[in-house]
Design an enzyme around this catalytic site. Structure first.
Site, PDB file in Angstrom:
ATOM      1  N   TRP A  40      42.023  54.124  42.363  1.00 46.57           N
ATOM      2  CA  TRP A  40      43.258  54.568  41.502  1.00 46.57           C
ATOM      3  C   TRP A  40      42.755  54.149  39.916  1.00 46.57           C
ATOM      4  O   TRP A  40      42.459  52.777  39.407  1.00 46.57           O
ATOM      5  CB  TRP A  40      44.382  53.611  41.892  1.00 46.57           C
ATOM      6  CG  TRP A  40      45.566  53.301  40.890  1.00 46.57           C
ATOM      7  CD1 TRP A  40      46.020  52.352  40.472  1.00 46.57           C
ATOM      8  CD2 TRP A  40      46.494  54.482  40.336  1.00 46.57           C
ATOM      9  NE1 TRP A  40      47.236  52.406  39.924  1.00 46.57           N
ATOM     10  CE2 TRP A  40      47.674  53.927  39.978  1.00 46.57           C
ATOM     11  CE3 TRP A  40      46.587  55.613  40.796  1.00 46.57           C
ATOM     12  CZ2 TRP A  40      48.722  54.432  39.507  1.00 46.57           C
ATOM     13  CZ3 TRP A  40      47.723  56.548  40.224  1.00 46.57           C
ATOM     14  CH2 TRP A  40      48.841  55.799  39.769  1.00 46.57           C
ATOM     15  N   SER A  42      43.767  52.995  37.038  1.00 48.12           N
ATOM     16  CA  SER A  42      45.113  52.806  36.840  1.00 48.12           C
ATOM     17  C   SER A  42      45.179  52.540  35.210  1.00 48.12           C
ATOM     18  O   SER A  42      44.420  51.998  34.456  1.00 48.12           O
ATOM     19  CB  SER A  42      45.261  51.363  37.532  1.00 48.12           C
ATOM     20  OG  SER A  42      46.048  50.469  36.666  1.00 48.12           O
ATOM     21  N   GLY A  43      46.423  52.928  34.679  1.00 47.06           N
ATOM     22  CA  GLY A  43      46.667  52.753  33.381  1.00 47.06           C
ATOM     23  C   GLY A  43      46.897  51.403  33.065  1.00 47.06           C
ATOM     24  O   GLY A  43      46.509  50.832  31.915  1.00 47.06           O
ATOM     25  N   PHE A  44      47.406  50.728  33.955  1.00 52.12           N
ATOM     26  CA  PHE A  44      47.742  49.374  33.800  1.00 52.12           C
ATOM     27  C   PHE A  44      46.635  48.433  33.621  1.00 52.12           C
ATOM     28  O   PHE A  44      46.257  47.633  32.693  1.00 52.12           O
ATOM     29  CB  PHE A  44      48.779  48.663  34.875  1.00 52.12           C
ATOM     30  CG  PHE A  44      48.995  47.361  34.750  1.00 52.12           C
ATOM     31  CD1 PHE A  44      50.087  46.766  34.085  1.00 52.12           C
ATOM     32  CD2 PHE A  44      48.141  46.344  35.224  1.00 52.12           C
ATOM     33  CE1 PHE A  44      50.349  45.381  33.883  1.00 52.12           C
ATOM     34  CE2 PHE A  44      48.380  44.824  35.055  1.00 52.12           C
ATOM     35  CZ  PHE A  44      49.613  44.499  34.467  1.00 52.12           C
ATOM     36  N   ASP A  54      50.568  47.998  28.765  1.00 49.06           N
ATOM     37  CA  ASP A  54      50.595  49.243  29.474  1.00 49.06           C
ATOM     38  C   ASP A  54      51.632  49.970  28.971  1.00 49.06           C
ATOM     39  O   ASP A  54      52.804  50.358  29.408  1.00 49.06           O
ATOM     40  CB  ASP A  54      50.687  49.102  30.827  1.00 49.06           C
ATOM     41  CG  ASP A  54      50.533  50.244  31.621  1.00 49.06           C
ATOM     42  OD1 ASP A  54      50.242  51.686  31.008  1.00 49.06           O
ATOM     43  OD2 ASP A  54      51.036  50.222  32.845  1.00 49.06           O
ATOM     44  N   ASP A  81      46.003  57.957  36.973  1.00 48.35           N
ATOM     45  CA  ASP A  81      47.175  57.500  36.717  1.00 48.35           C
ATOM     46  C   ASP A  81      47.309  58.087  35.207  1.00 48.35           C
ATOM     47  O   ASP A  81      46.929  57.666  34.160  1.00 48.35           O
ATOM     48  CB  ASP A  81      47.292  56.310  36.749  1.00 48.35           C
ATOM     49  CG  ASP A  81      48.665  55.640  35.844  1.00 48.35           C
ATOM     50  OD1 ASP A  81      49.573  56.411  35.685  1.00 48.35           O
ATOM     51  OD2 ASP A  81      48.689  54.268  35.865  1.00 48.35           O
ATOM     52  N   ARG A 155      55.661  61.365  40.198  1.00 47.02           N
ATOM     53  CA  ARG A 155      56.214  60.081  40.289  1.00 47.02           C
ATOM     54  C   ARG A 155      57.560  59.572  39.590  1.00 47.02           C
ATOM     55  O   ARG A 155      57.893  60.089  38.523  1.00 47.02           O
ATOM     56  CB  ARG A 155      55.271  58.891  39.562  1.00 47.02           C
ATOM     57  CG  ARG A 155      55.939  57.435  39.428  1.00 47.02           C
ATOM     58  CD  ARG A 155      54.762  56.676  38.797  1.00 47.02           C
ATOM     59  NE  ARG A 155      55.203  55.577  38.217  1.00 47.02           N
ATOM     60  CZ  ARG A 155      54.083  54.342  37.733  1.00 47.02           C
ATOM     61  NH1 ARG A 155      52.810  54.620  38.071  1.00 47.02           N
ATOM     62  NH2 ARG A 155      54.686  53.235  37.420  1.00 47.02           N
ATOM     63  N   HIS A 186      58.789  54.577  43.170  1.00 46.48           N
ATOM     64  CA  HIS A 186      58.447  53.001  42.620  1.00 46.48           C
ATOM     65  C   HIS A 186      59.605  52.226  42.426  1.00 46.48           C
ATOM     66  O   HIS A 186      60.839  52.583  42.198  1.00 46.48           O
ATOM     67  CB  HIS A 186      57.511  53.179  41.251  1.00 46.48           C
ATOM     68  CG  HIS A 186      56.657  52.156  40.936  1.00 46.48           C
ATOM     69  ND1 HIS A 186      56.097  51.340  41.722  1.00 46.48           N
ATOM     70  CD2 HIS A 186      56.174  51.531  39.702  1.00 46.48           C
ATOM     71  CE1 HIS A 186      55.249  50.443  41.354  1.00 46.48           C
ATOM     72  NE2 HIS A 186      55.230  50.708  39.884  1.00 46.48           N
TER      73      HIS A 186
HETATM   74  C1  SPV Z   1      49.191  51.341  37.192  1.00 45.17           C
HETATM   75  O1  SPV Z   1      48.638  50.597  37.979  1.00 45.17           O
HETATM   76  O2  SPV Z   1      48.932  51.706  36.105  1.00 45.17           O
HETATM   77  C2  SPV Z   1      50.528  51.845  37.600  1.00 45.17           C
HETATM   78  C3  SPV Z   1      51.320  50.792  38.564  1.00 45.17           C
HETATM   79  O3  SPV Z   1      51.131  52.679  37.051  1.00 45.17           O
HETATM   80  S1  SPV Z   1      52.486  49.786  37.805  1.00 45.17           S
HETATM   81  O4  SPV Z   1      51.794  49.121  36.993  1.00 45.17           O
HETATM   82  O5  SPV Z   1      53.017  48.814  38.901  1.00 45.17           O
HETATM   83  O6  SPV Z   1      53.561  50.684  37.283  1.00 45.17           O
HETATM   84 MG    MG Z   2      50.175  53.184  35.448  1.00 49.42          MG
END
Ligand code: SPV
Ligand code: MG
Length: 290
Positions: A40, A42-44, A54, A81, A155, A186
């Protein structure tokens, strides 16, 4: 077989794929060695790596650069993401071209407005797009992909925005109508009740994706009993695990006045050499350096 085709095949074969969050090529290598089915982007995690919230502060270029670096070091399929898709449906067309070219096998696009606020923040501003506008973004993604196996995952943040199950179902169905291959649902509740209820109420043939960050008790065994969920994304575990270890180690070094104690509790440098594939460099040196 393309990584995207492998991801679909793995989903069909096992019924549930496990996708680990990554923020760097090194974390991707570790996820691959641990046995995950995919990565993944991931943006976060990438935001946190830059010491940022984020909240759409990381640019598409920064995210793509990291994704390319990850794709260069790992063979697992990458689920990108892409947050809100960096703008409107036209931005999505450009993003899909770039992400597919960079090595992604799937994208997740969320139905929030740009700039977004991270989903799990207490009291976060969670504004959703009009359904028709988001359908246009999904249609744009589906129309742009070149590999038909490339997954477009829609999403919905309806539960995150506090709209409830009926709205979440309405949105998710509309996104299936626009061509989404999967729906990511989510929730920020500290228990999985919203996700379990949504999953039981989901009657469409398009499968679901979850990110059990807020409700870690929903494990794979429990997910399998729900029936509709085919992908679990472990959303922020890489950066949290790395931060846990660095935080503790750095504090101990200050407290101990040196590294004399911590060095026994962290990986030896030879393990980092292995992950860096130093043996390949040594072999190349022996062969080419004269
Ligand atoms: C990410 O990992 O960037 C997500 C998941 O989008 S969350 O941070 O839970 O939204
Ligand atoms: Mg994200």
């Amino acid at each position: 077989m393309s990584p995207a085709k492998r991801l679909r095949a793995r989903m069909a074969e096992t019924g549930l794929v496990h996708i680990m969050a990554t923020h760097s090529p090194l974390s991707a290598i570790l996820a691959e060695e641990a046995g995950f089915d995919g990565l993944w982007a991931s943006g976060f995690e990438l935001s946190a790596l830059y010491g940022l919230s984020d909240m759409s502060l990381i640019s598409m270029t920064q995210h793509l650069d990291m994704l390319r670096a990850i794709a260069g070091c790992a063979t697992l399929p990458i689920v990108a993401d892409i947050d809100t898709g960096y703008g409107n449906a036209i931005n999505v067309v450009y993003a899909i071209r770039e992400y597919e070219r960079a090595g992604a096998s799937a994208v997740v696009i969320e139905d929030k407005t740009f700039p977004k606020v991270t989903s799990l923040a207490a009291g976060g501003r969670q504004e959703l797009l009009r359904i028709e506008e988001f359908q246009g973004k999904i249609e744009a993604a589906v129309a742009t992909r070149r590999d038909p196996n490339f997954l477009v995952i829609a999403r919905t943040e309806a539960l995150i925005a506090g709209l409830g199950e009926a709205d979440a179902l309405q949105r998710a169905k509309a996104y299936v109508g626009a061509g989404a291959d999967m729906i990511l649902i989510h929730s920020k509740l500290k228990n999985p009740s919203e996700i379990e209820n949504f999953s039981r109420a989901w009657t469409q043939s398009v499968p679901l994706v979850i990110v059990p960050n807020a409700y870690p008790d929903l494990d794979a065994e429990r997910v399998k009993t729900l029936g509709n969920i085919r992908m679990m994304i472990y959303g922020n575990y890489g950066i949290r695990a790395a931060t846990t270890c660095m935080q503790e180690t750095f504090r101990r070094i200050i407290a101990d006045g040196g590294v004399q104690n911590v060095h026994k509790d962290i990986l030896p440098v030879e393990e980092i050499f292995r992950l860096q594939k130093m043996h390949e460099i040594r072999a190349a040196e022996a062969r080419f350096l004269r």
